[in-house]
Write a protein that holds these residues in place. Structure first.
Motif, PDB file in Angstrom:
ATOM      1  N   THR A 172       0.778  -1.243   0.123  1.00  0.00           N
ATOM      2  CA  THR A 172       0.001   0.182   0.042  1.00  0.00           C
ATOM      3  C   THR A 172       1.096   1.211  -0.065  1.00  0.00           C
ATOM      4  N   THR A 173       0.820   2.101  -0.977  1.00  0.00           N
ATOM      5  CA  THR A 173       1.632   3.241  -1.205  1.00  0.00           C
ATOM      6  C   THR A 173       0.814   4.438  -1.086  1.00  0.00           C
ATOM      7  N   LEU A 174       1.121   5.340  -0.332  1.00  0.00           N
ATOM      8  CA  LEU A 174       0.239   6.653  -0.318  1.00  0.00           C
ATOM      9  C   LEU A 174       1.191   7.810  -1.126  1.00  0.00           C
ATOM     10  N   VAL A 175       0.335   8.330  -1.802  1.00  0.00           N
ATOM     11  CA  VAL A 175       0.668   9.507  -2.859  1.00  0.00           C
ATOM     12  C   VAL A 175       0.445  10.801  -2.027  1.00  0.00           C
ATOM     13  N   GLU A 176      -1.016  10.889  -1.794  1.00  0.00           N
ATOM     14  CA  GLU A 176      -1.247  12.278  -1.066  1.00  0.00           C
ATOM     15  C   GLU A 176      -2.306  11.933  -0.153  1.00  0.00           C
ATOM     16  N   GLY A 177      -2.414  12.719   1.125  1.00  0.00           N
ATOM     17  CA  GLY A 177      -3.200  12.659   2.266  1.00  0.00           C
ATOM     18  C   GLY A 177      -2.793  11.507   3.149  1.00  0.00           C
ATOM     19  N   SER A 178      -3.650  10.648   3.753  1.00  0.00           N
ATOM     20  CA  SER A 178      -3.192   9.931   4.829  1.00  0.00           C
ATOM     21  C   SER A 178      -4.325   8.639   4.825  1.00  0.00           C
ATOM     22  N   VAL A 179      -3.685   7.353   5.143  1.00  0.00           N
ATOM     23  CA  VAL A 179      -4.514   6.255   4.962  1.00  0.00           C
ATOM     24  C   VAL A 179      -4.226   5.394   6.448  1.00  0.00           C
ATOM     25  N   LYS A 180      -5.064   4.474   6.873  1.00  0.00           N
ATOM     26  CA  LYS A 180      -5.059   3.714   7.823  1.00  0.00           C
ATOM     27  C   LYS A 180      -4.884   2.121   7.295  1.00  0.00           C
ATOM     28  N   VAL A 181      -4.022   1.498   7.629  1.00  0.00           N
ATOM     29  CA  VAL A 181      -3.882   0.075   6.987  1.00  0.00           C
ATOM     30  C   VAL A 181      -4.083  -0.891   8.366  1.00  0.00           C
ATOM     31  N   SER A 182      -4.997  -1.815   8.278  1.00  0.00           N
ATOM     32  CA  SER A 182      -5.238  -2.747   9.301  1.00  0.00           C
ATOM     33  C   SER A 182      -5.467  -4.032   8.985  1.00  0.00           C
ATOM     34  N   ALA A 183      -4.931  -5.276   9.742  1.00  0.00           N
ATOM     35  CA  ALA A 183      -4.886  -6.454   9.456  1.00  0.00           C
ATOM     36  C   ALA A 183      -4.952  -7.122  10.980  1.00  0.00           C
ATOM     37  N   GLY A 184      -6.105  -7.998  11.110  1.00  0.00           N
ATOM     38  CA  GLY A 184      -6.140  -8.490  12.422  1.00  0.00           C
ATOM     39  C   GLY A 184      -6.077  -7.307  13.494  1.00  0.00           C
ATOM     40  N   ASN A 185      -4.989  -7.470  14.568  1.00  0.00           N
ATOM     41  CA  ASN A 185      -4.996  -6.487  15.733  1.00  0.00           C
ATOM     42  C   ASN A 185      -3.928  -5.371  15.303  1.00  0.00           C
ATOM     43  N   ARG A 186      -3.402  -5.626  13.919  1.00  0.00           N
ATOM     44  CA  ARG A 186      -2.345  -4.649  13.806  1.00  0.00           C
ATOM     45  C   ARG A 186      -3.046  -3.305  12.946  1.00  0.00           C
ATOM     46  N   GLU A 187      -2.562  -2.280  13.327  1.00  0.00           N
ATOM     47  CA  GLU A 187      -2.803  -0.920  12.507  1.00  0.00           C
ATOM     48  C   GLU A 187      -1.727  -0.099  12.404  1.00  0.00           C
ATOM     49  N   ARG A 188      -1.587   0.641  11.321  1.00  0.00           N
ATOM     50  CA  ARG A 188      -0.645   1.638  10.971  1.00  0.00           C
ATOM     51  C   ARG A 188      -0.813   2.625   9.987  1.00  0.00           C
ATOM     52  N   MET A 189      -0.663   3.637  10.187  1.00  0.00           N
ATOM     53  CA  MET A 189      -0.833   5.097   9.702  1.00  0.00           C
ATOM     54  C   MET A 189       0.234   5.467   8.665  1.00  0.00           C
ATOM     55  N   ILE A 190       0.310   5.486   7.631  1.00  0.00           N
ATOM     56  CA  ILE A 190       1.577   5.966   6.536  1.00  0.00           C
ATOM     57  C   ILE A 190       1.189   7.403   6.156  1.00  0.00           C
ATOM     58  N   VAL A 191       2.516   7.955   5.710  1.00  0.00           N
ATOM     59  CA  VAL A 191       2.312   9.478   5.327  1.00  0.00           C
ATOM     60  C   VAL A 191       2.891   9.273   3.792  1.00  0.00           C
ATOM     61  N   PRO A 192       2.478  10.517   2.987  1.00  0.00           N
ATOM     62  CA  PRO A 192       2.974  10.467   1.633  1.00  0.00           C
ATOM     63  C   PRO A 192       4.257   9.876   1.200  1.00  0.00           C
ATOM     64  N   GLY A 193       4.623   9.181   0.036  1.00  0.00           N
ATOM     65  CA  GLY A 193       5.925   8.645  -0.088  1.00  0.00           C
ATOM     66  C   GLY A 193       6.376   7.273   0.627  1.00  0.00           C
ATOM     67  N   GLU A 194       5.370   6.914   1.521  1.00  0.00           N
ATOM     68  CA  GLU A 194       5.771   5.685   2.275  1.00  0.00           C
ATOM     69  C   GLU A 194       4.780   4.551   1.627  1.00  0.00           C
ATOM     70  N   GLN A 195       5.321   3.385   1.777  1.00  0.00           N
ATOM     71  CA  GLN A 195       4.808   2.302   1.425  1.00  0.00           C
ATOM     72  C   GLN A 195       4.848   1.162   2.545  1.00  0.00           C
ATOM     73  N   LEU A 196       3.615   0.710   2.786  1.00  0.00           N
ATOM     74  CA  LEU A 196       3.476  -0.476   3.685  1.00  0.00           C
ATOM     75  C   LEU A 196       3.426  -1.783   3.072  1.00  0.00           C
ATOM     76  N   SER A 197       4.268  -2.902   3.502  1.00  0.00           N
ATOM     77  CA  SER A 197       4.191  -4.110   2.958  1.00  0.00           C
ATOM     78  C   SER A 197       3.633  -4.997   4.025  1.00  0.00           C
ATOM     79  N   ASN A 198       2.559  -5.571   3.666  1.00  0.00           N
ATOM     80  CA  ASN A 198       2.155  -6.804   4.679  1.00  0.00           C
ATOM     81  C   ASN A 198       2.174  -8.170   3.975  1.00  0.00           C
ATOM     82  N   ASN A 199       3.108  -8.832   4.789  1.00  0.00           N
ATOM     83  CA  ASN A 199       3.284 -10.131   4.320  1.00  0.00           C
ATOM     84  C   ASN A 199       2.192 -11.342   4.998  1.00  0.00           C
TER      85      ASN A 199
END
Length: 390
Positions: free
Chosen positions: A271-298
């Protein structure tokens, strides 16, 4: 350089420095469209590539698409091995995508290359804008074949195909189509754009699908499901969060731009953020990322890293930006777009890194020839099966 036109040279160097105004850019393209200036621009480009030291002084190379995308200035790295896909003698196709309106293929016809050509039995054309829409009643519409205009109506929602080839949903007054689920799907070698009932836009990459209601009315959130890869421009609506569900996670936003790569043959959902903000969640894990960041979930772990956005959204812009990508990941991107199967010989290393940038509008052989010039791998294409050899 002989017979240099001062204005052409001035515009070229301003172009390389990212300092052209819009009027000057058009002036430069006008020169580029004139065959009388092809050799001069060709020579200017060649001189720029010869002068590597000058390249490193440019403004992060980020503004300089021509050299940032094509020329890999980190060649001194020895491990993992680099595969520089488009060296100086083979950049014609890549440069053509820089000045698209000019239609110039720099270095075409005046460079000699002793590299043997890719063994091609039948060349493969690039993918196209195409998809299949499945309505709530099970009816399937091939959007390539459908004429522009109204395609269907579902409980007060009008579905149309626009003149520029995108799917558009228009919600009429008193619409109650929240329970009408539609699916837009692309095969290998296909891509399509849909404008959802809330005004959000979604681009689907090859071999992907998007499941969504024909209307978000009366729903507490705007929930869609993605398989494969999609780029989202979400319309702002603080009262109704937009949620993208994939096989291993959910991404929640209010209004933003982001890319999700959830192909099953990739090691993780990215999940890669270009603009704004997003919250990624899976099970009991949550993480916000900022523009230019990529969250990898294996599936068991979240990893966040800064990334080059051009590598991520290249497909949406009709390009392959393969700079510093693992070679096999780059080949998976190519395989989906050209609908081919890639078979690796056992001698091909696992840890090669790719480099290069080229349009997705060229035939497969053009890309393979460019890669093969690196002399790291060879190809043999038989039908839809591509053999990679050392």
């Amino acid at each position: 350089m002989q017979n240099t036109h001062p204005r052409v040279s001035e515009l070229f160097h301003k172009y390389m420095d990212g300092q052209l105004t819009e009027a000057e850019r058009q002036e430069f393209l006008d020169y580029a469209e004139d065959p009388g200036f092809h050799k001069e621009i060709n020579d200017l480009l060649g001189a720029a590539f010869e002068n590597q030291s000058a390249l490193s002084d440019m403004d992060e190379l980020g503004r300089l698409r021509l050299l940032d995308k094509i020329f890999d200035k980190e060649q001194i790295t020895t491990e993992p091995k680099k595969v520089k896909m488009w060296p100086r003698i083979g950049i014609a196709a890549a440069v053509a995508t820089i000045i698209v309106s000019a239609g110039i293929w720099f270095y075409q016809g005046n460079q000699q290359d002793s590299t043997e050509q890719v063994a091609v039995a039948n060349d493969v054309a690039p993918g196209k804008q195409s998809a299949t829409l499945t309505l709530a009643n099970g009816k399937k519409i091939r959007l390539t074949d459908a004429v522009n205009g109204e395609l269907a109506k579902e409980a007060g929602v009008v579905i149309t195909k626009s003149a520029d080839g995108q799917l558009v949903y228009e919600v009429l007054a008193q619409s109650d189509a929240s329970d009408k689920i539609n699916v837009l799907s692309t095969g290998n070698g296909e891509t399509y754009k849909v404008r959802l009932p809330d005004g959000s836009a979604v681009w689907l990459n090859a071999a992907s699908s998007l499941t969504y209601p024909a209307s978000f009315a009366k729903l507490k959130d705007r929930r869609v499901e993605l398989s494969g890869e999609g780029y989202f421009e979400v319309a702002k609506d603080k009262a109704h969060p937009f949620i993208v569900k994939t096989s291993k996670q959910e991404v929640e936003v209010l209004g933003t731009q982001f890319n999700i790569n959830s192909y099953q043959d990739e090691a993780a959902i990215a999940t890669t953020l270009v603009e704004g903000s997003v919250k990624v969640s899976a099970g009991n894990r949550e993480r916000m990322i900022v523009p230019g960041e990529q969250l990898s979930n294996n599936g068991s772990d979240f990893r966040v890293a800064k990334v080059n956005l051009d590598n991520i959204v290249d497909w949406k812009e009709g390009e392959f930006n393969l700079q510093r990508l693992p070679f096999r990941e780059a080949m998976r991107k190519i395989a989906r777009w050209y609908d081919i199967e890639v078979v690796y010989d056992g001698s091909v290393p696992e840890n090669m890194i790719s480099g290069g940038w080229i349009s997705r509008d060229v035939k497969l052989s053009v890309i393979l020839d460019g890669i093969q010039r690196s002399k790291q791998v060879k190809f043999r294409l038989e039908g839809r099966k591509l053999y990679v050899l050392k």
